[in-house]
Scaffold this motif. Structure first.
Motif, PDB file in Angstrom:
ATOM      1  N   MET A 102       0.834  -1.194   0.000  1.00  0.00           N
ATOM      2  CA  MET A 102       0.000   0.000   0.000  1.00  0.00           C
ATOM      3  C   MET A 102       0.870   1.246   0.000  1.00  0.00           C
ATOM      4  O   MET A 102       1.823   1.342   0.779  1.00  0.00           O
ATOM      5  N   THR A 103       0.548   2.179  -0.884  1.00  0.00           N
ATOM      6  CA  THR A 103       1.147   3.504  -0.816  1.00  0.00           C
ATOM      7  C   THR A 103       0.110   4.480  -0.291  1.00  0.00           C
ATOM      8  O   THR A 103      -1.094   4.281  -0.469  1.00  0.00           O
ATOM      9  N   GLY A 104       0.575   5.525   0.360  1.00  0.00           N
ATOM     10  CA  GLY A 104      -0.334   6.560   0.831  1.00  0.00           C
ATOM     11  C   GLY A 104      -0.705   7.510  -0.298  1.00  0.00           C
ATOM     12  O   GLY A 104       0.071   7.741  -1.227  1.00  0.00           O
ATOM     13  N   GLY A 105      -1.908   8.049  -0.201  1.00  0.00           N
ATOM     14  CA  GLY A 105      -2.344   9.107  -1.104  1.00  0.00           C
ATOM     15  C   GLY A 105      -2.561  10.388  -0.324  1.00  0.00           C
ATOM     16  O   GLY A 105      -2.338  10.430   0.889  1.00  0.00           O
ATOM     17  N   PHE A 123       3.718  -0.936   3.725  1.00  0.00           N
ATOM     18  CA  PHE A 123       3.176   0.414   3.538  1.00  0.00           C
ATOM     19  C   PHE A 123       4.295   1.432   3.455  1.00  0.00           C
ATOM     20  O   PHE A 123       5.278   1.356   4.188  1.00  0.00           O
ATOM     21  N   ASP A 124       4.125   2.379   2.545  1.00  0.00           N
ATOM     22  CA  ASP A 124       4.979   3.562   2.530  1.00  0.00           C
ATOM     23  C   ASP A 124       4.104   4.764   2.204  1.00  0.00           C
ATOM     24  O   ASP A 124       3.241   4.684   1.324  1.00  0.00           O
ATOM     25  N   PRO A 125       4.277   5.881   2.900  1.00  0.00           N
ATOM     26  CA  PRO A 125       3.410   7.040   2.664  1.00  0.00           C
ATOM     27  C   PRO A 125       3.609   7.687   1.306  1.00  0.00           C
ATOM     28  O   PRO A 125       2.730   8.449   0.864  1.00  0.00           O
ATOM     29  N   LEU A 126       4.720   7.405   0.627  1.00  0.00           N
ATOM     30  CA  LEU A 126       5.007   8.095  -0.634  1.00  0.00           C
ATOM     31  C   LEU A 126       5.185   7.167  -1.821  1.00  0.00           C
ATOM     32  O   LEU A 126       4.543   7.356  -2.842  1.00  0.00           O
ATOM     33  N   ARG A 127       6.063   6.181  -1.728  1.00  0.00           N
ATOM     34  CA  ARG A 127       6.337   5.346  -2.892  1.00  0.00           C
ATOM     35  C   ARG A 127       6.930   4.002  -2.504  1.00  0.00           C
ATOM     36  O   ARG A 127       7.496   3.842  -1.429  1.00  0.00           O
ATOM     37  N   HIS A 141       1.442   7.420  -5.623  1.00  0.00           N
ATOM     38  CA  HIS A 141       0.076   7.884  -5.844  1.00  0.00           C
ATOM     39  C   HIS A 141       0.033   8.999  -6.889  1.00  0.00           C
ATOM     40  O   HIS A 141      -0.775   8.942  -7.821  1.00  0.00           O
ATOM     41  N   GLY A 142       0.861  10.020  -6.730  1.00  0.00           N
ATOM     42  CA  GLY A 142       0.954  11.044  -7.765  1.00  0.00           C
ATOM     43  C   GLY A 142       0.698  12.469  -7.327  1.00  0.00           C
ATOM     44  O   GLY A 142       0.997  13.399  -8.083  1.00  0.00           O
TER      45      GLY A 142
END
Length: 266
Positions: A102-105, A123-127, A141-142
């Motif tokens: 899972m990546t954070g958005g 999980f990583d909040p960015l990439r 996420h982008g």
């Protein structure tokens, strides 16, 4: 899976985005889904998402949740919001069946240690960077990359600041959700001209293609955020993948070493 980030399609990614890069062996057939915005989407969309998670192992051998799965998520130490319990339970079950990342958005970046410690979801909040078969992929996420809106750029930086995250965690969850609901109602995107999102999707595709050009070892750049599906073979065998939003059409993608395909759940 792998990652990176500029403005337009040329600028190098900020160091704060790149430092969370890491590599993991996954599987041969990656299922990609994001932008479900659980908690704000219609009930039938959420029900379909729960059904999708229950059958995800039949669609591939690994799963990527690529940001904004929840319309708001905060990793409080002792609290899981009651309206998100069913989704969390479903994610726990799918993570037992297949490797799940899972990546954070921009709506659910604040997972903290919850996903990895409690559910064994990477999980990583960015990439995140990982391999699909023998091809390296980047998942991000982008948001905060090709944003033209000053507000969006400011929020991308503010919501990653430790002090801001600490302050929000100190709020009572009921109050925190009221704050978020007020922000969404004031700055929601439902009345924005659709062409704004189309142009954002074009900029994001240009960024992804530039990233593929910069790193010849990269086979896939996987993104979300724009809610616009794009499956583009930028050069032979190397793809930009954006499955669009689950919220809009129950869309998801399937990525293999041989390419990428856009699918709809129903």
């Amino acid at each position: 899976c792998a990652a990176s980030a500029p403005k337009q399609a040329r600028k190098a990614p900020p160091a704060s985005v790149g430092r969370s890069l890491r590599f993991t062996m996954l599987g041969q057939q990656l299922v990609v889904v994001g932008d479900a915005h659980l908690g704000a989407c219609p009930p039938d969309v959420e029900e379909a998402f729960l059904e999708f998670l229950a059958t995800a192992h039949q669609r591939g051998d690994c799963l990527l949740l690529n940001g904004d799965v929840f319309d708001f998520w905060m990793g409080w130490k002792r609290v899981i919001p009651r309206h998100q319990i069913r989704a969390v339970a479903a994610l726990a079950e799918v993570a037992k069946r297949m490797p799940t990342l899972m990546t954070g958005g921009n709506h659910d970046r604040w997972g903290g240690t919850f996903w990895e410690q409690e559910l064994k979801i990477r999980f990583d909040p960015l990439r995140l960077a990982f391999d699909v078969g023998d091809r390296r992929a980047l998942a991000i996420h982008g948001d905060g990359i090709t944003e033209r809106s000053t507000w969006a750029r400011v929020m991308f930086h503010v919501t990653r600041q430790p002090l801001a995250i600490w302050a929000f965690k100190k709020m009572h969850p009921d109050f925190a959700f009221r704050v978020v609901d007020r922000m969404v109602s004031n700055w929601g995107s439902e009345h924005i001209d659709p062409s704004v999102f189309d142009r954002a999707a074009d900029r994001q595709q240009a960024w992804a293609e530039a990233e593929l050009g910069r790193d010849p070892g990269l086979g896939f750049v996987i993104m979300g955020h724009t809610h616009r599906p794009r499956m583009v073979e930028a050069t032979p065998g190397r793809w930009y993948v954006n499955p669009g939003a689950w919220l809009d059409g129950l869309r998801y993608g399937v990525v293999t070493a041989g390419g990428a395909e856009l699918k709809a759940f129903r």
